[in-house]
Design a protein around this motif. Structure first.
Motif, PDB file in Angstrom:
ATOM      1  N   LYS A 102     -26.181  22.319  -5.197  1.00  0.00           N
ATOM      2  CA  LYS A 102     -26.836  21.980  -3.941  1.00  0.00           C
ATOM      3  C   LYS A 102     -26.464  22.969  -2.855  1.00  0.00           C
ATOM      4  O   LYS A 102     -25.324  23.423  -2.764  1.00  0.00           O
ATOM      5  CB  LYS A 102     -26.438  20.570  -3.501  1.00  0.00           C
ATOM      6  N   VAL A 103     -27.474  23.277  -2.046  1.00  0.00           N
ATOM      7  CA  VAL A 103     -27.264  24.079  -0.843  1.00  0.00           C
ATOM      8  C   VAL A 103     -27.985  23.380   0.301  1.00  0.00           C
ATOM      9  O   VAL A 103     -28.874  22.562   0.085  1.00  0.00           O
ATOM     10  CB  VAL A 103     -27.780  25.523  -0.995  1.00  0.00           C
ATOM     11  N   ILE A 104     -27.569  23.729   1.499  1.00  0.00           N
ATOM     12  CA  ILE A 104     -28.206  23.167   2.692  1.00  0.00           C
ATOM     13  C   ILE A 104     -28.889  24.297   3.427  1.00  0.00           C
ATOM     14  O   ILE A 104     -28.297  25.359   3.651  1.00  0.00           O
ATOM     15  CB  ILE A 104     -27.174  22.472   3.596  1.00  0.00           C
TER      16      ILE A 104
ATOM     17  N   ASN B 295     -20.043  21.558  -1.257  1.00  0.00           N
ATOM     18  CA  ASN B 295     -18.939  21.295  -2.184  1.00  0.00           C
ATOM     19  C   ASN B 295     -18.452  19.864  -1.997  1.00  0.00           C
ATOM     20  O   ASN B 295     -17.404  19.620  -1.410  1.00  0.00           O
ATOM     21  CB  ASN B 295     -17.785  22.278  -1.949  1.00  0.00           C
ATOM     22  N   ASN B 296     -19.222  18.889  -2.470  1.00  0.00           N
ATOM     23  CA  ASN B 296     -18.886  17.461  -2.371  1.00  0.00           C
ATOM     24  C   ASN B 296     -18.662  17.012  -0.923  1.00  0.00           C
ATOM     25  O   ASN B 296     -17.862  16.124  -0.665  1.00  0.00           O
ATOM     26  CB  ASN B 296     -17.646  17.131  -3.213  1.00  0.00           C
ATOM     27  N   ASN B 297     -19.327  17.660   0.025  1.00  0.00           N
ATOM     28  CA  ASN B 297     -19.183  17.294   1.435  1.00  0.00           C
ATOM     29  C   ASN B 297     -20.551  17.299   2.111  1.00  0.00           C
ATOM     30  O   ASN B 297     -20.689  17.759   3.235  1.00  0.00           O
ATOM     31  CB  ASN B 297     -18.223  18.247   2.143  1.00  0.00           C
ATOM     32  N   GLU B 298     -21.539  16.759   1.433  1.00  0.00           N
ATOM     33  CA  GLU B 298     -22.918  16.849   1.892  1.00  0.00           C
ATOM     34  C   GLU B 298     -23.144  16.173   3.241  1.00  0.00           C
ATOM     35  O   GLU B 298     -23.699  16.782   4.158  1.00  0.00           O
ATOM     36  CB  GLU B 298     -23.844  16.248   0.839  1.00  0.00           C
ATOM     37  N   GLU B 299     -22.708  14.911   3.386  1.00  0.00           N
ATOM     38  CA  GLU B 299     -22.962  14.185   4.631  1.00  0.00           C
ATOM     39  C   GLU B 299     -22.250  14.839   5.813  1.00  0.00           C
ATOM     40  O   GLU B 299     -22.814  14.986   6.901  1.00  0.00           O
ATOM     41  CB  GLU B 299     -22.534  12.715   4.507  1.00  0.00           C
TER      42      GLU B 299
END
Length: 174
Positions: free
Chosen positions: A4-6, A150-154
């Motif tokens: 995932k990327v933002i 890296n498991n810190n999406e929110e």
């Protein structure tokens, strides 16, 4: 493997620069920044290493002047010597002042053309390659910063919203 990327989209280059600095200060990894025009200082703000293309340009110029010297020595002195204006061609050194413009032009020619080839190879821009632009608005008037998750999406989405992003999207990148 997918990750995932933002995509954080900005509509002003000054806001983008501040966001890049804040994101780097918060120790988040910026994958790439897409911009419709070059933004001065963006490479330094992203922490990118200085380019080594200038070294290549110098080496290509050296190749150009060497080719020019060898070419003129062979053509004008060895292969087909000519008596131009009463000045015979006995050696290359005697006629070198007349060859200076040719040496300069060949140096520039080799450096420029080989730098284009080097740039395309280094950027992996091949003929008929599909564009890797994630959002078509970045070719017109928007800026996009791609940040890895890296498991810190929110936490990362809320952080990027505070940096002035007009739109934040989470994308599965393959």
């Amino acid at each position: 493997m997918s990750n995932k990327v933002i995509y954080a989209i900005y509509n002003d280059d000054d806001i983008l620069m501040d966001a890049v600095k804040k994101t780097r200060a918060a120790h988040h990894h910026i994958e790439e920044v897409f911009s419709p025009f070059p933004v001065h200082g963006l490479d330094k703000a992203m922490g990118l290493a200085p380019t080594r293309l200038a070294i290549c340009a110098f080496l290509y110029g050296c190749v150009g002047i060497s080719v020019a010297t060898a070419m003129m020595n062979f053509i004008m002195i060895q292969d087909w010597p000519q008596d131009i204006g009463g000045k015979p061609s006995f050696s290359y050194i005697e006629n070198m002042p007349a060859f200076v413009p040719i040496m300069f032009e060949m140096t520039v020619f080799f450096a420029a053309h080989l730098m284009v080839v080097t740039f395309y190879m280094r950027s992996k821009l091949w003929p008929f390659k599909e564009a890797e632009n994630p959002d078509v608005r970045t070719t017109d008037d928007h800026f996009l910063m791609e940040v890895s998750v890296n498991n810190n999406e929110e936490e990362l989405v809320s952080f990027l919203n505070t940096t002035g992003a007009v739109e934040v999207k989470v994308i599965e990148k393959h």
